[in-house]
Design an enzyme around this catalytic site. Sequence first.
Site, PDB file in Angstrom:
ATOM      1  N   GLU A  31       0.865  -1.188   0.000  1.00 22.58           N
ATOM      2  CA  GLU A  31       0.000   0.000   0.000  1.00 22.58           C
ATOM      3  C   GLU A  31       0.897   1.231   0.000  1.00 22.58           C
ATOM      4  O   GLU A  31       1.746   1.379   0.872  1.00 22.58           O
ATOM      5  CB  GLU A  31      -0.908  -0.032   1.232  1.00 22.58           C
ATOM      6  CG  GLU A  31      -1.685   1.243   1.500  1.00 22.58           C
ATOM      7  CD  GLU A  31      -2.536   1.710   0.336  1.00 22.58           C
ATOM      8  OE1 GLU A  31      -3.343   0.908  -0.166  1.00 22.58           O
ATOM      9  OE2 GLU A  31      -2.365   2.874  -0.099  1.00 22.58           O
ATOM     10  N   SER A  45     -19.887   6.990  -0.419  1.00 21.24           N
ATOM     11  CA  SER A  45     -21.177   7.169   0.263  1.00 21.24           C
ATOM     12  C   SER A  45     -21.446   6.100   1.319  1.00 21.24           C
ATOM     13  O   SER A  45     -22.384   6.239   2.094  1.00 21.24           O
ATOM     14  CB  SER A  45     -22.329   7.150  -0.739  1.00 21.24           C
ATOM     15  OG  SER A  45     -22.155   8.127  -1.729  1.00 21.24           O
ATOM     16  N   HIS A  49     -24.947  -1.447  -2.253  1.00 24.60           N
ATOM     17  CA  HIS A  49     -25.866  -1.353  -3.390  1.00 24.60           C
ATOM     18  C   HIS A  49     -26.586  -2.663  -3.651  1.00 24.60           C
ATOM     19  O   HIS A  49     -26.072  -3.743  -3.363  1.00 24.60           O
ATOM     20  CB  HIS A  49     -25.094  -0.920  -4.647  1.00 24.60           C
ATOM     21  CG  HIS A  49     -24.683   0.514  -4.602  1.00 24.60           C
ATOM     22  ND1 HIS A  49     -25.611   1.533  -4.638  1.00 24.60           N
ATOM     23  CD2 HIS A  49     -23.468   1.106  -4.495  1.00 24.60           C
ATOM     24  CE1 HIS A  49     -24.963   2.699  -4.559  1.00 24.60           C
ATOM     25  NE2 HIS A  49     -23.663   2.463  -4.473  1.00 24.60           N
ATOM     26  N   CYS A 446     -17.099  18.831  16.372  1.00 24.03           N
ATOM     27  CA  CYS A 446     -16.017  19.781  16.684  1.00 24.03           C
ATOM     28  C   CYS A 446     -14.753  19.453  15.901  1.00 24.03           C
ATOM     29  O   CYS A 446     -13.766  20.171  15.981  1.00 24.03           O
ATOM     30  CB  CYS A 446     -15.764  19.879  18.181  1.00 24.03           C
ATOM     31  SG  CYS A 446     -14.555  18.729  18.840  1.00 24.03           S
ATOM     32  N   CYS A 451     -10.602  16.744  21.236  1.00 18.96           N
ATOM     33  CA  CYS A 451      -9.850  15.513  21.506  1.00 18.96           C
ATOM     34  C   CYS A 451      -8.484  15.453  20.834  1.00 18.96           C
ATOM     35  O   CYS A 451      -7.631  14.694  21.269  1.00 18.96           O
ATOM     36  CB  CYS A 451     -10.675  14.284  21.130  1.00 18.96           C
ATOM     37  SG  CYS A 451     -11.023  14.131  19.384  1.00 18.96           S
TER      38      CYS A 451
END
Lengths: 488, 411
Positions: A31, A45, A49, A446, A451
Site C-alpha cells: 500500500e 457514500s 448497493h 467539533c 480531543c
Amino acid sequence: MFDVGIVGGGAVGSAIAYELSRFRLKIAVFEKEPDVCFGASGRNSGVLHAGFYYRPGSLKAKLCVEGNKKMREWFKLLKVPFKATGKVLLAFDEDEVKELYKLKEIGDANGVEGLEVIRGRDKVNQICPGAGEAIACLYSPMTGIFSSYLLTIALAETAHQNGVKYFLNCKIVDVRKENGTFKLKDQRGERYECRWLINSAGVYSAEFSKIVGVNGYKIYPCRGEYLLLDKALAPLLKMPIYPVPSKEVGGALGVHITPTVEGPILIGPSAEYIDDPEGYESTPEIMNKLFEEGYKLWPYFKKSDVIRSFSGIRAKPVPPGEKSFFDFVIKEEESIPNFINLVGIESPGLTSAPAIARMVREIIERKEKLLIKEDFEPRYLRGERFEELSEEEKERRAKEDPKWGEIICRCEKITKREIIEAIENPLSAKTLASIKYRARAMMGRCQGGYCMPKIIEILEREFGYKPEDFQLHKEGSWLFSGRMRKDD
Amino acid sequence: MIERDVVIIGAGPAGLACAVKLKEIGVSDVLLVEREKKLGGILNQCIHDGFGLHNFKESLTGPEYIERYVERLKKFNIDVLSDTMVVNLFQDKSMILSGPWGRERIRAKAIVLAMGCRERTAGAIGLAGSRPAGIYTAGVAQRLMNIDNYMVGNEVVILGSGDVGLIMARRLTLEGARVLMVLEKLPYSSGLPRNIVQCLEDYGIPLYLKTTVTKVYGKARVEGVEYVSLDDDGKPIPGSERFVKCDTLLLSVGLIPENELSREAGVEIHPITGGPIVNDTYQTNIDGVFAAGNVLHVHDLADWASMEGELVAEFAKRYLEGELSKAKRWIDVKAGKGIRYVLPHKISGERDVNFLFRVDSPYKNRYIIVRDKDRVIKKRRVINLHPAVMENINVKSEEMKGIESLEVMVE
C-alpha cells in the site's frame, strides 16, 4: 518469496487478502499510503448497493448482487456497522417515473430482490418520510448503509491476523517477471518477490498495469465532492434518497442524500473529471451546487448544519463525454500469466468486493489447488464500541479499567481505551487519520477541537512520540515544526 | 441514586464563580463537575493578561484569574469532581458522570449549565481546497502551544479576526513565527478594538477587511492560500484573487455555545445565540436548569461570564428555597432594529433586569432604547457601538410596570 502479492490495500485489495488468507498461502499487500483507507475506500457514500443500475449479465450486475449478500455475512464477522435501511429513488415528473420502471426492469433481470415502484405522493412519503413533492419512487429494500473505512480496516487487520503481511508507505514502482517470478521494487529500492501478482491499485490501476507490461487501459479520475451534515439531523432521514441517475457523467448515480452509520448525513457526490488522481479538493462552486441539489431532494437542513466537506476520486474507465456502459475488468492477463488485473473498479466496486475476491480466488484455483488453513480465524477480534454497550456494562467496565471511564472524544464519546487500541493497531499505521478512522475520534461536530490535543498528549506520554513524529495523513503532513521551549 | 442540591457542569470562569457564590450565600450542597484535570477551562491556555479588570480591578493572566477563584473554592471546601465528563443529561435532571474513577448516574435539584463554547471549524465555514495538515482553529493552536509545548508552524495566515485569532497573531510572532496577515470577511473586525491595537498594530501585522480565503493549497501540509476581496454584498470580486505562500492557516471564525447536553435534556436553544432560551432568572424551559457564561451566549470578557455565574447562583439558591415564584406571564424580549440578540429572552416584568445585547454592526452616536410599543421605557446615548463588544442596559421593575411587550433597539 510470497505466493501472492497484492498491489493496493483498499477495500478490494484487502477483501482479496482476507479471502486468500483462508488458505495456506504467503501473502503480501503493498500500500503506497501510510494506511489502508486513504483512497476511495474511505471516501465514498458507504452504501451497500442492490444492483439495479447495471447492464444485465455484466460483471458489475452479477458481482454487486452476489456481494450484497456475502457482505452481510462479512459485516457480522468483521463487526462492521451496517443498517439495512433500504433506499428510494425519487421521481418528480412522468419522464422520471418511466426511468424508474426501466431501472426496476434491469434490477429484476439482475436478480435484485424486492424492487417496487410506488406511485402517489402520500405513499412515497409513507415509505420515506421527507420525500416531499416526489410523485413516485423506486424502493429497494436490499440497499443499506455501512462504514466503508471500518470494513477496509477490519478486512486488512483480520487478514493480517491470519498471516498476511502489510507493507505500508510502499509504492511499487518497478515490476519484472523472471523465471515465473515477479520481481517488485518499491520507491525506496526495497525488493519483493511473488508468484501471483494482483493489481488492485484503484485509480492507479491502469498506470500499474503498464508498469507490469500490459498497456491499453486508461483510467479517468472523476472527483466526487461531499458535504457532511451534523448528526443531530439523523432522526429525520431513514434511508438514502437518490435522484433518477444523471445522464451527464456515464455511470454516475447523481447527487444523493444518505444517512451514515455514524450519524452524520452525507450530500453528494458530484462528478467532475480532473487530471490529478489525488486531487481531493472541495470547491466553492460544487459545495454550493451540492447544497442546492441536496435541498431539492430533502429540504430539512441549513448552511450551519454542514460540519465538513470532503471529496473522493472515482477510478472511471469511461472517458469524459462518453455515455456507454463500461464493465469491470477482472482477469488474468494472457500475455503475462499469473498477473491478475482489476481495472476500472468504480461503483459498485465496494459492494462487489467479496465477489471480486471470490473471482480472484477462482482464477488462482484454475491453476493450483489451494489448501485450507485449519487455524483461520474469520472474525475481527478488535473494534468493539464502548458507546454501544448497555449502561450497566459501561459502569462495570469503567470500574474495571480507568481507561474505560476516561472520555477522550466528547462528540462521539470515545474512551481512552478505544483510542489506545486504535493507536496499537496491528498494521502499525501511525497517522492521526489512522486513529480517527479506527476510533472515530476527531470526526464529530467539533472536528477534533477537543480531543486532538488529548490524543497528541497520549501519543507523547504513553507512546513516546516526538514533535516530528506527528503526521496527519499523507507522508509529509507534519503537524509541528518543533517545541516552543525546551522540554521540561 | 445520589441526589445533590446543585450540580454545576463546567469549571470555567462562569462555573467557578457560580460555585463560590453559592457557598458564600449559604448553599451547602454544591458539586462542581469539570472534564479537565485542572479547573479553569479555556482560561488555562490564555497566558496573556487582560483578565479581571472589572472583577479584581487589575490585569491578570488567565491562570492568575482562575487562581483567584480556586483559592476561594478551597477556602469554602467546595466539592469538586474534576477529570470527569457529564456524558448524558436527562430531563429529570439526572446525569451520567464518567471519569477514570468510574461511571455513575446522579441527580440534582438544580443544575447550572456552564459548559462554555467551542470553535467553528474549517468544515463549518465551507473552506475550499484540499485538506492538508496545518489548518488549526486558533484555540486549538493556543492550547497546543501554551499547554502542550508544540510549535504549530512557521509562516502563518489567520482567517477571521476573532479575539482568539488576534491573541494568537501576537503569540506566534513572539515565538518567532511570521504572521503574514489576518483576513476578515466583514468590513470591521470581529475582535475587540483593544486587541486590534495590542496584537496586530503593535507588531505590524496587516488586517485586511472584506477579504477571505478562497482556496487552500497543499496535499500533505499547507503550501499556501488564495484570498480575494469581497464586495459590499460579501461576494468575491473577480480578478482580485491573490496567492500567499504559508505553511499554516489559523481559523478564528466564531465560537459556538456547546449545548449538546442541554439539547439532550430538552433545553430549548435560541437560533441566534446558540445558547438556551432563558427568562429573567436565567432559568431555561426546564425548571431548575440554569445557564451562565459562554454556554448561554458568547461573551467578550471572562469577567462578565463570571458575573453571570454569580447572578445565577442567587437565582439557583432561591429556586432551592422555593422562593423563585412562577411568573404570572412571560413577556418575550424583542431584539429590535440594530440589535443582533438580547438577553434574557423572556421577562416577568416583576424584577429588575440588566439586559445584555450585541449590536449587528458598528454604530456611532446613537441611542439605545428600551420600549413597550410607543412608550419609551429607557433611553441612553452611546458614542460607540461595536458588534465585538457586549453592551448592557439596566431597567428597574418599577419602570416596567404594566408593560405588554418589550423591545431593545438602536436609534
